[in-house]
Design an enzyme around this catalytic site. Structure first.
Site, PDB file in Angstrom:
ATOM      1  N   GLU A 330     -45.107  -3.471  -9.874  1.00 55.14           N
ATOM      2  CA  GLU A 330     -45.079  -2.352 -10.803  1.00 55.14           C
ATOM      3  C   GLU A 330     -43.722  -2.252 -11.489  1.00 55.14           C
ATOM      4  O   GLU A 330     -42.676  -2.450 -10.867  1.00 55.14           O
ATOM      5  CB  GLU A 330     -45.430  -1.033 -10.106  1.00 55.14           C
ATOM      6  CG  GLU A 330     -44.563  -0.657  -8.936  1.00 55.14           C
ATOM      7  CD  GLU A 330     -45.075   0.579  -8.206  1.00 55.14           C
ATOM      8  OE1 GLU A 330     -46.301   0.695  -8.002  1.00 55.14           O
ATOM      9  OE2 GLU A 330     -44.235   1.430  -7.848  1.00 55.14           O
ATOM     10  N   CYS A 331     -43.756  -1.997 -12.774  1.00 52.57           N
ATOM     11  CA  CYS A 331     -42.583  -1.771 -13.608  1.00 52.57           C
ATOM     12  C   CYS A 331     -41.572  -2.910 -13.472  1.00 52.57           C
ATOM     13  O   CYS A 331     -41.810  -3.997 -13.970  1.00 52.57           O
ATOM     14  CB  CYS A 331     -41.956  -0.410 -13.313  1.00 52.57           C
ATOM     15  SG  CYS A 331     -41.016   0.242 -14.726  1.00 52.57           S
ATOM     16  N   GLY A 332     -40.449  -2.714 -12.787  1.00 50.39           N
ATOM     17  CA  GLY A 332     -39.459  -3.767 -12.657  1.00 50.39           C
ATOM     18  C   GLY A 332     -40.020  -5.023 -12.022  1.00 50.39           C
ATOM     19  O   GLY A 332     -39.668  -6.148 -12.404  1.00 50.39           O
ATOM     20  N   MET A 335     -41.990  -6.770 -14.647  1.00 50.63           N
ATOM     21  CA  MET A 335     -41.072  -7.451 -15.557  1.00 50.63           C
ATOM     22  C   MET A 335     -40.631  -8.790 -14.974  1.00 50.63           C
ATOM     23  O   MET A 335     -40.576  -9.809 -15.675  1.00 50.63           O
ATOM     24  CB  MET A 335     -39.859  -6.563 -15.838  1.00 50.63           C
ATOM     25  CG  MET A 335     -40.187  -5.318 -16.646  1.00 50.63           C
ATOM     26  SD  MET A 335     -38.867  -4.048 -16.621  1.00 50.63           S
ATOM     27  CE  MET A 335     -37.485  -4.948 -17.332  1.00 50.63           C
ATOM     28  N   GLY A 428     -48.461  -4.295 -13.396  1.00 50.14           N
ATOM     29  CA  GLY A 428     -48.296  -3.597 -14.662  1.00 50.14           C
ATOM     30  C   GLY A 428     -47.138  -2.624 -14.591  1.00 50.14           C
ATOM     31  O   GLY A 428     -46.471  -2.485 -13.560  1.00 50.14           O
TER      32      GLY A 428
END
Length: 458
Positions: A330-332, A335, A428
C-alpha cells in the site's frame, strides 16, 4: 470496566495538539503512571512519537473504519491495565467525513467512547473573546463532552485573569496554560511531522516540555478528570478466523517503510501469522521461509538511492511475487513495486519492477482522504470481500494505479479506479485498517497458507 481517560482536542489544526499531547504524556510517564495513548483518525506519525519516543502504548481509533462497538473494543484492548489513557484529536473538534459531517471527528470519538474532552485553545491574539470562542464549542452539540480547557500560547501574566473569567462565565474547568515554547517545536514535512529519529535531541526537548507543563498545567486536575470518565461495558473483539497452521509473513520495516497500524499486526498474529521484519534498504535477501510479504507505506521517495542500490532484494521480491508469493502493498510499498520511481530530488530510480510504469511527484496531495473500496473482480481468491473502508494521502501518483477496485469518496460523487488485484497480489495507494474489514487479512493469510503448502510439496 473502569478506564480513566481523556481526549485532547482543538478548534483547528495547528493549535498545538500534538506538542501538548506529547508533553503531557511525558509528564504522566515521569510521574510513574502506566499510560496508553491513541490518535483519532488515520495518522501514522503521531503514534510513533507517543510509542517510540515516550515509551507509551499507542494506537489509532477511527469511527470511519470501525463500528462504534468495535471502536470501543479496540480502545479497551489497548488501554486495559493502564492508569490513564490519552486520546489526541484530529483537525478541528467537530470536523468529520466529507467536510460537512461530524462522523470520524474527535467529537465522534469522544461520543462513542464517552470520554471527557479538554479543549486546547490557541489563545494568541485573544483575551475576553476566549469566552465566546469556547462557548461556541460547548453549545454547538449538547453532548460535546468538553469538560476542561487548556490555553496555548498564553502569557503567565494573562492566565490568572482568563482562568477566573472563563470559569466564572462558562462554568468549565480551566486546567492550565502553555507558554510559547519555540525550542520544543516538532517540525513538519510533506506527509506530516518528521519522523522521531530525525529530530536531534528530541527526547531532551520533550523532557524539557514536560518540565514546563508540570509547572503550567493542572496535571492533578487532568488526572481527576480522567478518573471521572464513566465505566464502560466490556467489549470483546476476537477474529472469527484462525489459520489451521501458522504462516511466516515478511514485513518491510525500515527508514523507507514505517507507516504501520499496530492493530493490523495484532489481528494478523491473532489469525495465526508470525511477522518477520526485513529491510528493503539494508537486507540483501528476504527472510527465510516466508509465505507472504507486506509492504506498507512510508517514505520511499526520501530513500530512492538506497532502495535502487539494493538490487539483490529487488530481484528476489520481483521473482518471488511473479512465482506466486502472496503480497499486499500500500502507498509507499506500492510505489516500490513499480519499474521506476521519481524521488524527492527529481531523479528516476529503478525499483522492484513488479508493476509496469513509473511513479512521479505531483505538486499537491493526490486523492486525499477517506474512501470506500468495492472490488470489480476476484482478488485473493475472493469474489466478494464486501465494502472496504480505506484512506489515501500521497503527493506522488502512478502511470498505472490499477483498476481492479473502485474507490468512492464518502459524502461525494467523486470516485476512481485503483489497485492491482490478482489471486496473490493486492497493491495500490489505499491504506487499509484491517479491523474495518477482517476479510482482507483473512483472504491474504489463506493465500499465504496455500503458498506454504505448495512450497512444501515441491
Amino acid at each position: 470496566m473502569k478506564i480513566p481517560r481523556i481526549l485532547l482536542a482543538a478548534g483547528a489544526s495547528g493549535s498545538g495538539k500534538t506538542l501538548i499531547t506529547c508533553g503531557l504524556l511525558q509528564a504522566l510517564v515521569g510521574r510513574g503512571l502506566k499510560t496508553a495513548s491513541f490518535k483519532c483518525g488515520p495518522d501514522y506519525i503521531d503514534p510513533m512519537f507517543h510509542s517510540r519516543v515516550i515509551g507509551t502504548r499507542s494506537g489509532n481509533l477511527d469511527t470511519f473504519f470501525t463500528s462504534e462497538n468495535i471502536t470501543r473494543g479496540i480502545f479497551q484492548k489497548n488501554a486495559v491495565g493502564c492508569d490513564i489513557s490519552v486520546m489526541e484529536g484530529v483537525m478541528g473538534f467537530y470536523d468529520g467525513v466529507g467536510g460537512t459531517t461530524t462522523r470520524a471527528s474527535a467529537y465522534d470519538l469522544a461520543r462513542v467512547t464517552d470520554t471527557p474532552v479538554i479543549l486546547i485553545v490557541n489563545s494568541k491574539g485573544m483575551s475576553v473573546s476566549l469566552s465566546a470562542y469556547i462557548k461556541g464549542f460547548l453549545e454547538y452539540k449538547k453532548d460535546s463532552h468538553i469538560k476542561g480547557v487548556i490555553f496555548n500560547q498564553m502569557s503567565p501574566m494573562l492566565y490568572p485573569r482568563m482562568k477566573e473569567l472563563v470559569e466564572r462565565e462558562l462554568g468549565i474547568a480551566v486546567l492550565g496554560y502553555v507558554p510559547r515554547v519555540e525550542d520544543c517545536v516538532i517540525e513538519s514535512r510533506h506527509l506530516g511531522l518528521v519522523l522521531p529519529h530525525e529530530i536531534p535531541e528530541l527526547k531532551n526537548r520533550l523532557q524539557k516540555l514536560a518540565e514546563i507543563l508540570e509547572k503550567t498545567l493542572d496535571i492533578d486536575g487532568i488526572q481527576m478528570l480522567a478518573d471521572s470518565a464513566p465505566d464502560m461495558d466490556e467489549v470483546s473483539i476476537k477474529p472469527e478466523f484462525t489459520l489451521e497452521e501458522p504462516v511466516r509473513i515478511g514485513v518491510a520495516e525500515d527508514e523507507a517503510f514505517c507507516f504501520f497500524y499496530e492493530d493490523n499486526f495484532r489481528i494478523l498474529r491473532e489469525m495465526g501469522a508470525e511477522l518477520v521484519p526485513f529491510s528493503p534498504i539494508h537486507d540483501r535477501h528476504l527472510p527465510e521461509e516466508v509465505d507472504g510479504i507486506l509492504l506498507y507505506g512510508g517514505y520511499p521517495e526520501l530513500n530512492g538511492p538506497e532502495l535502487e542500490k539494493n538490487s539483490s532484494v529487488k530481484e528476489e521480491i520481483r521473482q518471488r511475487i511473479r512465482s506466486g508469493l502472496p503480497c499486499m502493498a500500500e502507498c509507499g510499498g506500492f510505489m516500490y513495486l513499480h519499474e521506476e520511481m521519481e524521488d524527492m530530488d527529481g531523479k528516476i530510480r529503478h525499483m522492484a519492477g513488479v508493476i509496469p510504469g513509473k511513479v512521479y511527484r505531483t505538486p499537491r496531495l493526490s486523492r486525499f482522504g477517506y474512501i470506500s473500496l468495492q472490488q470489480k473482480k476476484t482478488v485473493l481468491g475472493e469474489k466478494n470481500l464486501g465494502e472496504i473502508p480505506a484512506h489515501e494521502f500521497h503527493y506522488f501518483d502512478s502511470e498505472n494505479c490499477g483498476g481492479d477496485f473502485y474507490a468512492q469518496k464518502p459524502e461525494s460523487t467523486r470516485g476512481w479506479e485503483c489497485i492491482h488485484g490478482t489471486d496473490t497480489l493486492f497493491a495500490g495507494f489505499p491504506h487499509l485498517y484491517y479491523y474495518g474489514n477482517p476479510r482482507i487479512p483473512e483472504a491474504f493469510l489463506k493465500k499465504c497458507l496455500e503458498y506454504k503448502k505448495q512450497r512444501h510439496r515441491i
